[in-house]
Design a protein around this motif. Structure first.
Motif, PDB file in Angstrom:
ATOM      1  N   ARG A  81       0.838  -1.203   0.000  1.00  0.00           N
ATOM      2  CA  ARG A  81       0.000   0.000   0.000  1.00  0.00           C
ATOM      3  C   ARG A  81       0.874   1.255   0.000  1.00  0.00           C
ATOM      4  NH1 ARG A  81      -5.214   1.293   0.914  1.00  0.00           N
ATOM      5  NH2 ARG A  81      -5.686  -0.908   1.292  1.00  0.00           N
ATOM      6  N   GLY A  82       1.927   1.247   0.804  1.00  0.00           N
ATOM      7  CA  GLY A  82       2.833   2.390   0.826  1.00  0.00           C
ATOM      8  C   GLY A  82       3.477   2.630  -0.527  1.00  0.00           C
ATOM      9  N   ALA A  83       3.857   1.536  -1.206  1.00  0.00           N
ATOM     10  CA  ALA A  83       4.448   1.670  -2.544  1.00  0.00           C
ATOM     11  C   ALA A  83       3.451   2.275  -3.525  1.00  0.00           C
ATOM     12  CB  ALA A  83       4.916   0.302  -3.028  1.00  0.00           C
ATOM     13  N   MET A  84       2.204   1.880  -3.407  1.00  0.00           N
ATOM     14  CA  MET A  84       1.168   2.408  -4.296  1.00  0.00           C
ATOM     15  C   MET A  84       0.964   3.904  -4.036  1.00  0.00           C
ATOM     16  SD  MET A  84      -2.649   0.819  -4.932  1.00  0.00           S
ATOM     17  CE  MET A  84      -2.088  -0.674  -5.758  1.00  0.00           C
ATOM     18  N   HIS A  85       0.898   4.286  -2.761  1.00  0.00           N
ATOM     19  CA  HIS A  85       0.780   5.707  -2.424  1.00  0.00           C
ATOM     20  C   HIS A  85       1.973   6.495  -2.969  1.00  0.00           C
ATOM     21  CE1 HIS A  85      -2.766   6.313   0.107  1.00  0.00           C
ATOM     22  NE2 HIS A  85      -2.549   5.125   0.633  1.00  0.00           N
ATOM     23  N   ALA A  86       3.170   5.933  -2.835  1.00  0.00           N
ATOM     24  CA  ALA A  86       4.378   6.633  -3.262  1.00  0.00           C
ATOM     25  C   ALA A  86       4.377   6.861  -4.765  1.00  0.00           C
ATOM     26  CB  ALA A  86       5.612   5.830  -2.844  1.00  0.00           C
ATOM     27  N   VAL A  87       4.089   5.832  -5.535  1.00  0.00           N
ATOM     28  CA  VAL A  87       4.132   5.936  -6.996  1.00  0.00           C
ATOM     29  C   VAL A  87       3.004   6.825  -7.511  1.00  0.00           C
ATOM     30  CG1 VAL A  87       3.881   4.646  -9.146  1.00  0.00           C
ATOM     31  CG2 VAL A  87       5.324   3.742  -7.307  1.00  0.00           C
ATOM     32  N   TYR A  88       1.788   6.560  -7.071  1.00  0.00           N
ATOM     33  CA  TYR A  88       0.661   7.345  -7.560  1.00  0.00           C
ATOM     34  C   TYR A  88       0.780   8.810  -7.143  1.00  0.00           C
ATOM     35  CZ  TYR A  88      -1.718   2.890  -8.605  1.00  0.00           C
ATOM     36  OH  TYR A  88      -2.053   1.646  -9.098  1.00  0.00           O
ATOM     37  N   GLY A  89       1.253   9.030  -5.921  1.00  0.00           N
ATOM     38  CA  GLY A  89       1.359  10.397  -5.430  1.00  0.00           C
ATOM     39  C   GLY A  89       2.439  11.199  -6.123  1.00  0.00           C
ATOM     40  N   LEU A  90       3.637  10.626  -6.268  1.00  0.00           N
ATOM     41  CA  LEU A  90       4.735  11.363  -6.899  1.00  0.00           C
ATOM     42  C   LEU A  90       4.474  11.595  -8.383  1.00  0.00           C
ATOM     43  CD1 LEU A  90       8.127  10.052  -5.448  1.00  0.00           C
ATOM     44  CD2 LEU A  90       6.906  12.160  -4.919  1.00  0.00           C
ATOM     45  N   LEU A  91       3.869  10.614  -9.041  1.00  0.00           N
ATOM     46  CA  LEU A  91       3.631  10.746 -10.477  1.00  0.00           C
ATOM     47  C   LEU A  91       2.315  11.446 -10.797  1.00  0.00           C
ATOM     48  CD1 LEU A  91       6.004   8.750 -10.482  1.00  0.00           C
ATOM     49  CD2 LEU A  91       4.830   7.464 -12.274  1.00  0.00           C
ATOM     50  N   GLY A  92       1.529  11.755  -9.758  1.00  0.00           N
ATOM     51  CA  GLY A  92       0.254  12.421  -9.979  1.00  0.00           C
ATOM     52  C   GLY A  92      -0.721  11.579 -10.779  1.00  0.00           C
ATOM     53  N   LEU A  93      -0.726  10.271 -10.554  1.00  0.00           N
ATOM     54  CA  LEU A  93      -1.577   9.364 -11.318  1.00  0.00           C
ATOM     55  C   LEU A  93      -3.009   9.391 -10.792  1.00  0.00           C
ATOM     56  CD1 LEU A  93       0.770   6.255 -11.629  1.00  0.00           C
ATOM     57  CD2 LEU A  93       0.483   8.165 -13.238  1.00  0.00           C
ATOM     58  N   ASP A  94      -3.933   9.414 -11.693  1.00  0.00           N
ATOM     59  CA  ASP A  94      -5.352   9.398 -11.324  1.00  0.00           C
ATOM     60  C   ASP A  94      -5.832   7.947 -11.274  1.00  0.00           C
ATOM     61  OD1 ASP A  94      -7.904  10.166 -10.706  1.00  0.00           O
ATOM     62  OD2 ASP A  94      -8.474  10.610 -12.782  1.00  0.00           O
ATOM     63  N   HIS A  95      -5.263   7.193 -10.349  1.00  0.00           N
ATOM     64  CA  HIS A  95      -5.631   5.793 -10.162  1.00  0.00           C
ATOM     65  C   HIS A  95      -6.172   5.637  -8.745  1.00  0.00           C
ATOM     66  CE1 HIS A  95      -3.805   3.887 -13.785  1.00  0.00           C
ATOM     67  NE2 HIS A  95      -3.045   4.977 -13.753  1.00  0.00           N
ATOM     68  N   GLU A  96      -7.226   4.885  -8.617  1.00  0.00           N
ATOM     69  CA  GLU A  96      -7.806   4.681  -7.297  1.00  0.00           C
ATOM     70  C   GLU A  96      -6.993   3.650  -6.518  1.00  0.00           C
ATOM     71  OE1 GLU A  96     -12.038   3.303  -5.197  1.00  0.00           O
ATOM     72  OE2 GLU A  96     -11.853   3.458  -7.384  1.00  0.00           O
TER      73      GLU A  96
END
Length: 529
Positions: free
Chosen positions: A491-506
């Motif tokens: 979950r932390g990895a998902m937050h890190a990648v989506y957050g830094l890259l600004g991805l619109d993924h749920e």
């Protein structure tokens, strides 16, 4: 002609499940090219704490993990994308689902008392005061609980109940651990409350989790070009702060096989830094040697976080977690059996076939010992006539009941003697010892993430103003989620990648068991039984 724009690169510090998951999300969801992703790992093998290995000396895993359907939403999201090593058309998630259906868990000997008596684990033993204390902890906000310990919230009777014996050994809680973490576990895994005595909610991998999860994930990443760099310790990161508060990692400092090196980061590059390690400085013993307890932080698992924390007051306080080895340590052991005799006797005692019984805890043992008998084979390449048993003890400084010395001072052979004593099988000790290898492992920081803490002792996954870096692992702060789980790292990895890259993924939501009326009714029924 103009130069093509610089393709973004990613540097992932640490080769554990958090970094592997982040690499997968960068490719699958972020459009990164595999060859632009570098995983920097000090050890010669990836997987971090999710390890498992075998050889002429026997098989060994340092730890074991409980997986379950409801709470592990991010892990399942990841593993749905990863093919198994044996069939590319089958995902790792599908394999786990199928194997768990074929070998469902239904523990018939969750608790074992003195004289190898199978206890009635369905009798949780909670009284009115215990229930009131549980309710009080559940309703208190974390800001009020603060850094208080579990034993500050419960009376002595609670700690003698069957419920606590099962809950604490399933999740490895000590009475002095964080009350906040216990509250989070209650809320996250409340669906397990009615089935604690059978552990029927447990989901298993076909082999150990290194062979069934890490190896397929690593193979998938390598096939896509991800670069695994072993023998590399990241010692520091140069971070600059702009006038508007934007912070960037500009350079990573490395120790590459004893030689200093650096990676300079362009403006389009990202760094993902794993903080701390629950299996740092693990030490192994054997049949004739007790494992060493290492206290002086010899590997690099904690040093990078200490170096980074000195740079900013919002990067966490690592000393809160690694500062008390005696409150964080416990010891595991793996038996390699070259005869089926012991497994046959355990099956007769427990009523469970290997792979169906989950944890068996010796409730009154001095070491608070528990064992698991997995389905064979449990390791890749394991011969048909070889079997394994995994176990651990929470109280490693207390005397055993049969060897009369602390677990921490015991050889593998002495651990076997203690185990057979609790199983009521001293009559077969000579036969079993002649065909069994026991590898004990001392883990000085294994429950360090449960240390009593305040909200600011762990940094957020993406710190304030961070433009190109994030933190990974068990020592970041993810509200409502629970550490000491594979889910937390993913979950932390998902937050890190989506957050830094600004991805619109749920990001899959955190499971709230009590939001389901059926689950809430089952919890209430079990608590009042």
């Amino acid at each position: 002609m103009t130069d093509a724009p610089q393709q973004p690169r990613a540097y992932l510090v640490g080769g554990g499940i958090a970094s592997l998951a982040a690499a997968a999300f960068l490719i699958r969801d972020g459009g990164f090219l595999g060859h632009n992703i570098h995983i920097l790992e000090e050890l010669p093998v990836a997987g971090g704490s999710m390890d498992g290995r075998g050889g002429s000396a026997g098989y060994v895993s340092r730890g074991g993990r409980m997986l379950e359907d409801e709470a592990y939403t991010c892990l399942w999201n990841l593993l749905e994308s990863i093919p198994t090593l044996t069939d590319e058309s089958v995902s790792v998630r599908e394999e786990i689902r199928a194997f768990s259906a074929e070998w469902p868990t239904d523990a018939k000997a969750r608790l074992i008392g003195k004289g190898a008596e199978i206890l009635d684990a369905s009798d949780y033993g909670l009284d009115t005061r215990d229930r009131m204390e549980l309710t009080r902890l559940l309703v208190l906000p974390e800001s009020v609980i603060g850094a208080r310990r579990i034993d500050e919230f419960f009376s002595p009777h609670f700690f003698e109940t069957n419920f606590w014996a099962m809950w604490r050994t399933t999740f490895a809680f000590q009475n002095w651990h964080s009350a906040i973490e216990l509250k989070r576990y209650f809320l996250r895994f409340m669906q397990e409350f009615p089935r604690m005595h059978t552990l029927s909610g447990v989901r298993r991998t076909r082999l150990n989790q290194y062979d069934s999860i890490i190896r397929p994930l690593q193979a998938w990443l390598m096939e896509l070009g991800v670069r695994f760099e072993h023998g590399v310790r990241v010692t520091d990161a140069d971070i600059t702060t702009d006038a508007d508060g934007t912070r960037r990692v500009r350079r990573l400092h490395l120790d590459r096989a004893g030689q200093p090196d650096v990676y300079d980061l362009a403006t389009t590059d990202h760094a993902f830094l794993t903080l701390g390690s629950m299996t740092a400085d693990a030490a192994y013993g054997d049949d004739d040697t007790a494992p060493e307890l290492i206290r002086d932080k010899r590997d690099g698992g904690w040093r990078l976080w200490e170096t980074l924390a000195a740079k900013a007051d919002d990067f966490g306080r690592p000393a809160v977690f690694h500062g008390n080895v005696d409150e964080a340590k416990w010891e595991s052991f793996t038996l390699t059996l070259r005869s089926p005799l012991l497994l046959q006797r355990i099956e007769e005692l427990s009523g469970n076939l290997p792979g169906t019984g989950a944890l068996m805890t010796f409730k009154h043992s001095g070491w608070l010992m528990s064992i698991v008998v997995p389905h064979a084979p449990h390791f890749e390449g394991q011969p048909e006539d070889v079997y394994t048993v995994w176990g651990y003890g929470l109280f490693v400084d207390r005397d055993g009941d049969f060897v009369h010395k602390p677990m921490a001072q015991c050889t593998g052979r002495e651990i076997l003697t203690e185990l057979l004593g609790h199983l009521g099988m001293p009559d077969i000790e000579e036969q079993v010892a002649a065909t069994t290898t026991v590898i004990p492992v001392m883990l000085p920081y294994i429950t360090s993430q449960f240390a009593p803490r305040t909200p600011h002792d762990r940094p957020p996954v993406i710190p304030r103003g961070a433009a190109n870096f994030a933190f990974l692992g068990q020592f970041t702060e993810i509200p409502e989620d629970v550490v000491f789980t594979v889910e937390y790292s993913v979950r932390g990895a998902m937050h890190a990648v989506y957050g830094l890259l600004g991805l619109d993924h749920e990001i899959p939501g955190i499971h709230h068991a009590l939001a389901d009326p059926k689950t809430a009714f089952g919890v209430l029924k079990s608590a009042l039984a």
